[in-house]
Design an enzyme around this catalytic site. Structure first.
Site, PDB file in Angstrom:
ATOM      1  N   GLU A  69      16.549  -3.647 -76.447  1.00 44.13           N
ATOM      2  CA  GLU A  69      15.197  -3.968 -76.922  1.00 44.13           C
ATOM      3  C   GLU A  69      15.184  -3.808 -78.437  1.00 44.13           C
ATOM      4  O   GLU A  69      15.624  -2.778 -78.960  1.00 44.13           O
ATOM      5  CB  GLU A  69      14.114  -3.072 -76.291  1.00 44.13           C
ATOM      6  CG  GLU A  69      12.732  -3.556 -76.725  1.00 44.13           C
ATOM      7  CD  GLU A  69      11.549  -2.713 -76.259  1.00 44.13           C
ATOM      8  OE1 GLU A  69      11.734  -1.643 -75.663  1.00 44.13           O
ATOM      9  OE2 GLU A  69      10.411  -3.166 -76.536  1.00 44.13           O
ATOM     10  N   GLU A  83      14.656   0.905 -83.149  1.00 45.77           N
ATOM     11  CA  GLU A  83      13.344   1.119 -83.769  1.00 45.77           C
ATOM     12  C   GLU A  83      13.587   1.817 -85.101  1.00 45.77           C
ATOM     13  O   GLU A  83      14.505   2.623 -85.225  1.00 45.77           O
ATOM     14  CB  GLU A  83      12.435   1.943 -82.839  1.00 45.77           C
ATOM     15  CG  GLU A  83      11.080   2.329 -83.398  1.00 45.77           C
ATOM     16  CD  GLU A  83      10.279   1.169 -83.986  1.00 45.77           C
ATOM     17  OE1 GLU A  83      10.083   0.137 -83.322  1.00 45.77           O
ATOM     18  OE2 GLU A  83       9.855   1.287 -85.149  1.00 45.77           O
ATOM     19  N   ASP A 121       7.464  -8.762 -86.028  1.00 48.07           N
ATOM     20  CA  ASP A 121       6.666  -9.155 -87.198  1.00 48.07           C
ATOM     21  C   ASP A 121       6.853 -10.655 -87.470  1.00 48.07           C
ATOM     22  O   ASP A 121       7.984 -11.105 -87.629  1.00 48.07           O
ATOM     23  CB  ASP A 121       7.141  -8.317 -88.395  1.00 48.07           C
ATOM     24  CG  ASP A 121       6.162  -8.395 -89.545  1.00 48.07           C
ATOM     25  OD1 ASP A 121       5.563  -9.483 -89.736  1.00 48.07           O
ATOM     26  OD2 ASP A 121       5.991  -7.395 -90.249  1.00 48.07           O
ATOM     27  N   ASP A 171       1.764 -12.445 -80.087  1.00 52.71           N
ATOM     28  CA  ASP A 171       0.390 -12.964 -80.250  1.00 52.71           C
ATOM     29  C   ASP A 171       0.404 -14.137 -81.224  1.00 52.71           C
ATOM     30  O   ASP A 171      -0.608 -14.820 -81.382  1.00 52.71           O
ATOM     31  CB  ASP A 171      -0.498 -11.868 -80.839  1.00 52.71           C
ATOM     32  CG  ASP A 171       0.018 -11.446 -82.199  1.00 52.71           C
ATOM     33  OD1 ASP A 171       1.188 -11.009 -82.277  1.00 52.71           O
ATOM     34  OD2 ASP A 171      -0.719 -11.599 -83.198  1.00 52.71           O
ATOM     35  N   THR A 217       2.904  -3.858 -73.734  1.00 53.96           N
ATOM     36  CA  THR A 217       3.349  -3.023 -74.857  1.00 53.96           C
ATOM     37  C   THR A 217       2.100  -2.495 -75.585  1.00 53.96           C
ATOM     38  O   THR A 217       0.985  -2.945 -75.307  1.00 53.96           O
ATOM     39  CB  THR A 217       4.201  -3.843 -75.847  1.00 53.96           C
ATOM     40  OG1 THR A 217       3.337  -4.697 -76.606  1.00 53.96           O
ATOM     41  CG2 THR A 217       5.248  -4.686 -75.145  1.00 53.96           C
ATOM     42  N   GLU A 218       2.305  -1.606 -76.547  1.00 51.52           N
ATOM     43  CA  GLU A 218       1.158  -1.073 -77.306  1.00 51.52           C
ATOM     44  C   GLU A 218       0.445  -2.199 -78.058  1.00 51.52           C
ATOM     45  O   GLU A 218      -0.780  -2.291 -78.050  1.00 51.52           O
ATOM     46  CB  GLU A 218       1.583  -0.026 -78.345  1.00 51.52           C
ATOM     47  CG  GLU A 218       2.316   1.184 -77.832  1.00 51.52           C
ATOM     48  CD  GLU A 218       3.822   0.956 -77.748  1.00 51.52           C
ATOM     49  OE1 GLU A 218       4.355   1.175 -76.653  1.00 51.52           O
ATOM     50  OE2 GLU A 218       4.438   0.560 -78.741  1.00 51.52           O
ATOM     51  N   PHE A 219       1.225  -3.053 -78.722  1.00 54.15           N
ATOM     52  CA  PHE A 219       0.607  -4.135 -79.486  1.00 54.15           C
ATOM     53  C   PHE A 219      -0.106  -5.121 -78.568  1.00 54.15           C
ATOM     54  O   PHE A 219      -1.148  -5.661 -78.910  1.00 54.15           O
ATOM     55  CB  PHE A 219       1.649  -4.841 -80.361  1.00 54.15           C
ATOM     56  CG  PHE A 219       1.814  -4.184 -81.705  1.00 54.15           C
ATOM     57  CD1 PHE A 219       2.411  -2.937 -81.807  1.00 54.15           C
ATOM     58  CD2 PHE A 219       1.346  -4.791 -82.860  1.00 54.15           C
ATOM     59  CE1 PHE A 219       2.544  -2.305 -83.034  1.00 54.15           C
ATOM     60  CE2 PHE A 219       1.478  -4.168 -84.095  1.00 54.15           C
ATOM     61  CZ  PHE A 219       2.077  -2.927 -84.183  1.00 54.15           C
ATOM     62  N   GLU A 220       0.467  -5.337 -77.416  1.00 50.88           N
ATOM     63  CA  GLU A 220      -0.146  -6.258 -76.445  1.00 50.88           C
ATOM     64  C   GLU A 220      -1.533  -5.734 -76.019  1.00 50.88           C
ATOM     65  O   GLU A 220      -2.504  -6.480 -75.983  1.00 50.88           O
ATOM     66  CB  GLU A 220       0.788  -6.353 -75.233  1.00 50.88           C
ATOM     67  CG  GLU A 220       0.456  -7.449 -74.273  1.00 50.88           C
ATOM     68  CD  GLU A 220       1.623  -7.661 -73.288  1.00 50.88           C
ATOM     69  OE1 GLU A 220       2.699  -7.062 -73.458  1.00 50.88           O
ATOM     70  OE2 GLU A 220       1.413  -8.440 -72.348  1.00 50.88           O
TER      71      GLU A 220
HETATM   72  C1  LIG Z   1       4.719  -5.164 -84.354  1.00 52.78           C
HETATM   73  S1  LIG Z   1       5.623  -3.794 -83.815  1.00 52.78           S
HETATM   74  C2  LIG Z   1       5.785  -4.069 -82.080  1.00 52.78           C
HETATM   75  C3  LIG Z   1       6.163  -2.821 -81.350  1.00 52.78           C
HETATM   76  C4  LIG Z   1       6.301  -2.979 -79.824  1.00 52.78           C
HETATM   77  N1  LIG Z   1       7.383  -3.874 -79.499  1.00 52.78           N
HETATM   78  C5  LIG Z   1       5.026  -3.464 -79.229  1.00 52.78           C
HETATM   79  O1  LIG Z   1       4.973  -4.619 -78.796  1.00 52.78           O
HETATM   80  O2  LIG Z   1       4.068  -2.690 -79.174  1.00 52.78           O
HETATM   81  C6  LIG Z   1       7.253  -4.182 -84.390  1.00 52.78           C
HETATM   82  C7  LIG Z   1       8.178  -2.978 -84.309  1.00 52.78           C
HETATM   83  O3  LIG Z   1       9.470  -3.382 -84.720  1.00 52.78           O
HETATM   84  C8  LIG Z   1      10.015  -2.419 -85.617  1.00 52.78           C
HETATM   85  N2  LIG Z   1      10.881  -3.194 -86.510  1.00 52.78           N
HETATM   86  C9  LIG Z   1      10.503  -3.943 -87.562  1.00 52.78           C
HETATM   87  N3  LIG Z   1      11.545  -4.565 -88.114  1.00 52.78           N
HETATM   88  C10 LIG Z   1      12.622  -4.199 -87.363  1.00 52.78           C
HETATM   89  C11 LIG Z   1      14.010  -4.515 -87.432  1.00 52.78           C
HETATM   90  N4  LIG Z   1      14.482  -5.319 -88.371  1.00 52.78           N
HETATM   91  N5  LIG Z   1      14.835  -3.976 -86.498  1.00 52.78           N
HETATM   92  C12 LIG Z   1      14.355  -3.150 -85.534  1.00 52.78           C
HETATM   93  N6  LIG Z   1      13.043  -2.816 -85.432  1.00 52.78           N
HETATM   94  C13 LIG Z   1      12.206  -3.336 -86.344  1.00 52.78           C
HETATM   95  C14 LIG Z   1       8.832  -1.801 -86.295  1.00 52.78           C
HETATM   96  O4  LIG Z   1       9.093  -0.495 -86.749  1.00 52.78           O
HETATM   97  C15 LIG Z   1       7.766  -1.841 -85.209  1.00 52.78           C
HETATM   98  O5  LIG Z   1       7.702  -0.658 -84.455  1.00 52.78           O
END
Ligand SMILES: C[S@@+](CC[C@H](N)C(=O)[O-])C[C@H]1O[C@@H](n2cnc3c(N)ncnc32)[C@H](O)[C@@H]1O
Length: 232
Positions: A62, A87, A136, A170, A209-212
């Site tokens: 993941e 993460e 992102d 999203d 997920t949390e963001f979902e």
């Molecule tokens: C928008 S959050 C989504 C978190 C989770 N997957 C969710 O859906 O709730 C994106 C996550 O990816 C991590 N992240 C950002 N860039 C990353 C990278 N290049 N490699 C690994 N993780 C990364 C961030 O720290 C963040 O926790």
């Protein structure tokens, strides 16, 4: 020994020492069996992750596992699979590991490592499936996205034939861009996609997920979903 580890910890993350550190950074040391932050150790495990899990079960990945709600449930449902989660944020890593421990799951390892670096610490055909939830979208700078053509070049190495990539977002444009990109690749095929996961046949087995949760509750936003198969 403990003290040395704590004193040297910053070297794994920063070029120079800082005056104050995030308290969650120090807590990484409390979970050596679950969290790996040392890149050298990760790289030494390349092609040998089965030894780390002490079994030959499939290993899934993941990327950007956030605070761990998704992996907590996925790993609990699939005890016959192993999971490596990437993460970057210290607090999210600590929250995740606590959830895994509460569930008594032993099939998850968290790596503080960027998804762009997978080829350094994952070997050929070492990964069975990949989950990327709400990455992102980098609206102003799309070339920084994790899912782009070069990412599939890494997957050519680390992902087994028949392995799948599961994507949720999203962000409608990211979703459409991936569909277009995969059309151009002859070794990957979209096997299922929907712009409205929560009104699709998958809604009952979907793990939020949390963001979902956030996008659903606060913004009532449609959630996009793609399943991609590595066909050769
Ligand atoms: C928008 S959050 C989504 C978190 C989770 N997957 C969710 O859906 O709730 C994106 C996550 O990816 C991590 N992240 C950002 N860039 C990353 C990278 N290049 N490699 C690994 N993780 C990364 C961030 O720290 C963040 O926790």
């Amino acid at each position: 020994m403990e003290n040395n580890l704590a004193n040297d910890l910053w070297k794994h993350f920063f070029v120079t020492p800082k005056k104050n550190y995030n308290k969650y950074m120090l807590q990484l040391l409390e979970y050596p069996e679950c969290i790996i932050y040392d890149k050298k150790i990760m790289d030494e495990n390349r092609s040998k992750w089965s030894e780390q899990f002490k079994n030959n079960n499939d290993i899934c990945l993941e990327i950007g596992s956030g605070s761990g709600n998704f992996i907590k449930e996925l790993a609990f449902r699939n005890k016959d699979k192993n999971y490596i989660c990437l993460e970057l944020r210290f607090k999210r890593l600590i929250l995740s590991v606590k959830k895994i421990k509460k569930n008594e799951s032993t099939n998850v390892r968290f790596l503080r490592r960027r998804g762009e670096e997978i080829e350094n610490f994952l070997g050929m055909d070492e990964i069975s499936d990949i989950y990327i939830n709400f990455p992102d979208p980098w609206e102003e700078n799309e070339r920084n996205r994790i899912i782009k053509e070069s990412f599939f070049v890494s997957l050519d190495v680390i992902l087994k034939k028949g392995g799948k990539i599961f994507f949720k977002s999203d962000h409608d444009k990211y979703y459409n861009d991936i569909l277009q990109l995969v059309e151009k690749l002859d070794n990957y095929q979209v096997v299922y996609h929907t712009p409205d996961l929560h009104n699709s046949p998958l809604k009952d087995i979907n793990i939020k997920t949390e963001f979902e949760q956030l996008f659903l509750c606060k913004h009532n936003k449609n959630i996009n979903y793609i399943e991609i198969n590595k066909v050769k």
